[in-house]
Scaffold this motif. Structure first.
Motif, short mmCIF file in Angstrom:
data_model
loop_
_atom_site.label_atom_id
_atom_site.label_comp_id
_atom_site.label_asym_id
_atom_site.label_seq_id
_atom_site.Cartn_x
_atom_site.Cartn_y
_atom_site.Cartn_z
N ASP A 91 30.30 23.93 30.46
CA ASP A 91 30.38 23.11 31.67
C ASP A 91 31.82 22.99 32.16
O ASP A 91 32.08 23.06 33.37
CB ASP A 91 29.82 21.71 31.42
CG ASP A 91 28.30 21.71 31.26
OD1 ASP A 91 27.67 22.75 31.56
OD2 ASP A 91 27.75 20.68 30.85
N ALA A 92 32.77 22.82 31.23
CA ALA A 92 34.17 22.66 31.63
C ALA A 92 34.70 23.94 32.26
O ALA A 92 35.34 23.91 33.32
CB ALA A 92 35.01 22.28 30.41
N LEU A 93 34.45 25.08 31.64
CA LEU A 93 34.99 26.33 32.15
C LEU A 93 34.28 26.75 33.43
O LEU A 93 34.91 27.29 34.34
CB LEU A 93 34.88 27.41 31.08
CG LEU A 93 35.72 27.12 29.82
CD1 LEU A 93 35.46 28.16 28.75
CD2 LEU A 93 37.21 27.10 30.16
N ARG A 94 32.99 26.50 33.51
CA ARG A 94 32.27 26.78 34.75
C ARG A 94 32.72 25.84 35.85
O ARG A 94 32.65 26.17 37.04
CB ARG A 94 30.76 26.63 34.52
CG ARG A 94 30.11 27.82 33.82
CD ARG A 94 30.21 29.06 34.67
NE ARG A 94 29.34 30.12 34.20
CZ ARG A 94 29.25 31.31 34.76
NH1 ARG A 94 29.99 31.59 35.80
NH2 ARG A 94 28.45 32.23 34.28
N GLY A 95 33.18 24.65 35.48
CA GLY A 95 33.65 23.68 36.46
C GLY A 95 35.02 24.00 37.01
O GLY A 95 35.50 23.31 37.91
N GLY A 96 35.66 25.02 36.49
CA GLY A 96 36.95 25.43 37.02
C GLY A 96 38.12 25.20 36.08
O GLY A 96 39.27 25.44 36.46
N ALA A 97 37.85 24.73 34.85
CA ALA A 97 38.95 24.50 33.91
C ALA A 97 39.62 25.82 33.53
O ALA A 97 38.98 26.86 33.45
CB ALA A 97 38.43 23.80 32.65
N ALA A 98 40.94 25.75 33.30
CA ALA A 98 41.72 26.95 32.97
C ALA A 98 41.91 27.11 31.47
O ALA A 98 42.63 28.01 31.04
CB ALA A 98 43.08 26.89 33.66
#
Length: 215
Positions: A91-98
């Motif tokens: 969820d975090a990486l799909r949400g745009g987290a780097a």
């Protein structure tokens, strides 16, 4: 160039520890702190940091919502948490987290994550990288990726495969004997063609498109 960082965590002790670790580095300075997700977004928009280190679980808005809210803004968001549950990572990486770093990964990896995010790379704690790649490989067998808006060039396909293997921009440049700026240009071009926001989404597309060997 000094990397300007915003810290967001609901525990004062964690904030203090992160500040000490980061400000011990000559190229990093902490410009703001936040104790919940809403404050993190407000501070990010006010102080315009280069990188935001954000905890997953915070009051009012969690870290994933913060990453989504800032996905199109200048700061790059790195999740820092004690939890390495798969759903949080995806969820975090799909949400745009780097990036996604566990708090017990050590100060060295934390500093690396900040520098990688600032350089346009993504860093994920080694303890969860293998599991994430297995997830992408498993999903590749159950889904079909959308076609890119424009066909990828042979060089762009090389870049996509390298990103899917977890290579940094510098590693790709060294392996392909091209400049770092050229790699960054190709990565940006690939993101535009695929309609994705970060390197993890590029990797996901590579697996879903069966460009990668599951073995």
């Amino acid at each position: 160039m000094t990397i300007r960082v915003l810290l967001a965590d609901d525990q004062a002790m964690i904030l203090a520890s992160l500040r000490i670790i980061l400000e011990d580095q000559p190229d990093i300075t902490v410009v703001a702190e936040a104790r919940d997700g809403v404050e993190a977004i407000e501070q990010a928009r006010r102080t315009r940091p280069d990188v935001c280190l954000v905890d997953i679980q915070m009051p009012r808005l969690d870290g994933i919502e913060v990453a989504r809210a800032l996905a199109d803004a200048p700061p790059r968001v790195v999740m820092v948490t004690t939890f390495d549950l798969d759903e949080y990572v995806h969820d975090a990486l799909r949400g745009g987290a780097a990036g996604f770093v566990l708090k017990d990964a050590g100060p060295g990896l934390l500093v690396e994550a900040v520098r990688a995010a600032h350089a346009g790379d993504a860093l994920i704690s080694p303890s969860i990288t293998l599991r994430l790649l297995r997830h992408l490989a498993d999903r590749a067998g159950r889904s079909t990726a959308r076609a890119p808006a424009q066909p990828l060039t042979p060089r762009e396909t090389q870049i996509v495969r390298a990103v899917a293997r977890g290579r940094t921009n510098q590693e790709i440049a060294d392996r392909l004997f091209i400049s770092l700026s050229t790699v960054k240009g190709h990565v940006s071009g690939v993101q535009a063609k695929l309609g994705v926001r970060n390197r993890v989404e590029i990797a996901a597309w590579a697996w879903e498109s069966h460009l990668m060997d599951p073995s």
